[in-house]
Design an enzyme around this catalytic site. Structure first.
Site, PDB file in Angstrom:
ATOM      1  N   TRP A 100       0.827  -1.219   0.000  1.00  0.00           N
ATOM      2  CA  TRP A 100       0.000   0.000   0.000  1.00  0.00           C
ATOM      3  C   TRP A 100       0.847   1.248   0.000  1.00  0.00           C
ATOM      4  O   TRP A 100       0.457   2.269  -0.571  1.00  0.00           O
ATOM      5  CB  TRP A 100      -1.037  -0.051   1.128  1.00  0.00           C
ATOM      6  CG  TRP A 100      -2.039  -1.127   0.825  1.00  0.00           C
ATOM      7  CD1 TRP A 100      -2.193  -2.318   1.457  1.00  0.00           C
ATOM      8  CD2 TRP A 100      -2.985  -1.136  -0.267  1.00  0.00           C
ATOM      9  NE1 TRP A 100      -3.174  -3.061   0.843  1.00  0.00           N
ATOM     10  CE2 TRP A 100      -3.680  -2.366  -0.211  1.00  0.00           C
ATOM     11  CE3 TRP A 100      -3.310  -0.239  -1.276  1.00  0.00           C
ATOM     12  CZ2 TRP A 100      -4.680  -2.714  -1.128  1.00  0.00           C
ATOM     13  CZ3 TRP A 100      -4.307  -0.573  -2.192  1.00  0.00           C
ATOM     14  CH2 TRP A 100      -4.970  -1.794  -2.112  1.00  0.00           C
ATOM     15  N   ASP A 170      -1.903   6.722   6.168  1.00  0.00           N
ATOM     16  CA  ASP A 170      -2.987   5.902   5.606  1.00  0.00           C
ATOM     17  C   ASP A 170      -3.333   4.834   6.646  1.00  0.00           C
ATOM     18  O   ASP A 170      -2.676   3.809   6.739  1.00  0.00           O
ATOM     19  CB  ASP A 170      -2.507   5.256   4.297  1.00  0.00           C
ATOM     20  CG  ASP A 170      -3.499   4.218   3.775  1.00  0.00           C
ATOM     21  OD1 ASP A 170      -4.595   4.054   4.369  1.00  0.00           O
ATOM     22  OD2 ASP A 170      -3.172   3.566   2.767  1.00  0.00           O
ATOM     23  N   LYS A 194     -12.939  -1.617   6.707  1.00  0.00           N
ATOM     24  CA  LYS A 194     -12.357  -2.571   7.667  1.00  0.00           C
ATOM     25  C   LYS A 194     -12.952  -2.325   9.060  1.00  0.00           C
ATOM     26  O   LYS A 194     -13.739  -3.123   9.545  1.00  0.00           O
ATOM     27  CB  LYS A 194     -10.832  -2.456   7.697  1.00  0.00           C
ATOM     28  CG  LYS A 194     -10.166  -2.955   6.416  1.00  0.00           C
ATOM     29  CD  LYS A 194      -9.662  -1.823   5.597  1.00  0.00           C
ATOM     30  CE  LYS A 194      -8.615  -2.167   4.563  1.00  0.00           C
ATOM     31  NZ  LYS A 194      -8.914  -3.205   3.594  1.00  0.00           N
TER      32      LYS A 194
HETATM   33  N1  PMP Z   1      -4.473   1.493   1.916  1.00  0.00           N
HETATM   34  C1  PMP Z   1      -4.559   0.398   2.675  1.00  0.00           C
HETATM   35  C2  PMP Z   1      -3.655   0.251   3.860  1.00  0.00           C
HETATM   36  C3  PMP Z   1      -5.488  -0.599   2.344  1.00  0.00           C
HETATM   37  O1  PMP Z   1      -5.592  -1.704   3.083  1.00  0.00           O
HETATM   38  C4  PMP Z   1      -6.317  -0.419   1.215  1.00  0.00           C
HETATM   39  C5  PMP Z   1      -7.371  -1.428   0.807  1.00  0.00           C
HETATM   40  N2  PMP Z   1      -7.285  -2.676   1.280  1.00  0.00           N
HETATM   41  C6  PMP Z   1      -6.173   0.734   0.454  1.00  0.00           C
HETATM   42  C7  PMP Z   1      -5.250   1.675   0.843  1.00  0.00           C
HETATM   43  C8  PMP Z   1      -7.035   0.984  -0.745  1.00  0.00           C
HETATM   44  O2  PMP Z   1      -8.271   1.340  -0.282  1.00  0.00           O
HETATM   45  P1  PMP Z   1      -9.515   1.646  -1.217  1.00  0.00           P
HETATM   46  O3  PMP Z   1      -9.871   0.381  -1.892  1.00  0.00           O
HETATM   47  O4  PMP Z   1     -10.520   2.137  -0.220  1.00  0.00           O
HETATM   48  O5  PMP Z   1      -9.108   2.723  -2.158  1.00  0.00           O
END
Ligand code: PMP
Length: 358
Positions: A100, A170, A194
């Site tokens: 991520w 994030d 989550k």
């Molecule tokens: N950052 C993290 C730490 C994540 O776990 C996720 C999704 N699992 C995301 C970003 C992406 O999130 P989204 O699908 O809401 O854009």
């Protein structure tokens, strides 16, 4: 029948909250569902304001922060952060601790000059940098990091000290898992799916002084100042998600708040890691001091048994244990809504599986 659902996201939600939403679905406050009324109605505004007030209480958000309810998920924030905090091509610092972080960095490179303040690629993303190694260039517009890597299962046990550079986090997969010192951060963002509620809504906390800096050309819906001024209702927000998040915040308060969650989450994670470490049949690659409380990846000593493990655990009502498609293996996501009984059932299944195949 409800299963023990170990999905990484969208993830299991608290059963009492699902039941309340079900009970209120057709007739919320007078013959219509919350999804069928105007976001500008007095009834919905009250929902929105209460959700924010409860979130502020849960996280003890200090004065001087705005709470925004946005759309586009955490991925939209990968772009919104540089658009709001930096001029085109200005330097911004990023910490790379896994999938991520990489995604955030890739998007940021379209807007700013990314400097990598620390890179854990060389460790195979099995740990986090030492606090002293995290030195953003002082002219960085901000330092961005991922406190919990949802796929790698690596979590920072500390909040970086950036020496005055605004800290951006994030927190998609760790928010509300334990108390947090919000005052250390310039921006915290988290997709809901989550620990907050259904997908479709993104919580963003912004320190006041970081509002009003968006570069020219920033889309209005991503401009923190514009969103804040409109009370997160520049346009139609995801009303059901906002309402549902509010129910989750109330549930968290009833359960004892984030200190109680931290105790529970720690006990769950300890039980699962202890089971993994006690056996040569299972392994987790992450350095113990930065193992995630929320996402526990593990592997089998005999990888050829993975398919059987996933099929049989699913049969036993322990679902969604497959690791992310990028890394394979297994992963148990044990967010706030996962009770200790779910973890205990998984541990028992793992022992039993090892007895049969080990
Ligand atoms: N950052 C993290 C730490 C994540 O776990 C996720 C999704 N699992 C995301 C970003 C992406 O999130 P989204 O699908 O809401 O854009």
């Amino acid at each position: 029948m409800r299963v023990h659902n170990f999905s990484a996201g969208p993830a299991a939600l608290p059963l009492p909250v699902l039941e309340q939403a079900r009970d209120e679905l057709l007739d919320w406050q007078g013959g219509a569902s919350v999804m069928e009324i105007s976001h500008r109605s007095r009834a919905f505004i009250a929902v929105a304001e209460q959700a924010e007030a409860d979130l502020r209480e849960l996280l003890a958000i200090p004065p001087g922060y705005r709470v925004l309810f946005m759309q586009g998920g955490a991925t939209a924030q990968f772009a919104a952060v540089p658009l709001n905090l930096a001029e085109p091509g200005a330097p911004a610092a990023y910490v790379n601790t896994g999938h991520w972080s990489e995604r955030a960095i890739k998007e940021a490179r379209r807007f700013v000059s990314v400097g990598i303040a620390a890179d854990e690629a060389t460790s195979g993303y099995s740990t986090v940098p030492e606090p002293a190694a995290l030195k953003p260039a002082p002219n960085s517009a901000y330092l961005h990091y991922t406190p919990n890597e949802t796929i790698g299962g690596v979590e920072f046990p500390y909040v970086p000290d950036t020496g005055g550079v605004p800290l951006v986090a994030d927190m998609s997969s760790t928010i509300l898992s334990r108390p947090l010192d919000v005052g250390r951060f310039g921006i915290i963002y988290a997709g809901a799916q989550k620990n907050i509620g259904p997908s479709g809504i993104t919580v963003v906390m912004v320190r006041d002084e970081l509002l009003g800096r968006a570069r020219d050309g920033t889309p209005m819906v991503f401009d923190y100042r514009a969103v804040a001024d409109a009370g997160s209702m520049l346009n139609t927000p995801p009303t059901f998600g906002w309402y549902f998040a509010g129910l989750v915040f109330k549930w968290l308060k009833r359960e004892g708040g984030l200190a109680a969650m931290a105790k529970r989450n720690r006990a769950k994670a300890d039980a699962l890691y202890a089971a993994i470490d006690a056996s040569a049949f299972y392994s987790n690659p992450v350095t113990p001091h930065c193992r995630s409380w929320m996402n526990v990846p593990f592997r089998l000593a005999k990888p050829e048994l993975e398919k059987a493990f996933l099929a049989e655990s699913d049969n036993a009502g322990l679902t969604n244990l497959a690791g992310h498609r990028a890394v394979g293996g297994m992963r148990a996501s044990i967010y706030n809504a996962m009770p200790m009984e779910g973890v205990a059932a998984l541990v028992e299944f793992m022992r039993e599986f090892e007895r049969r195949y080990g």
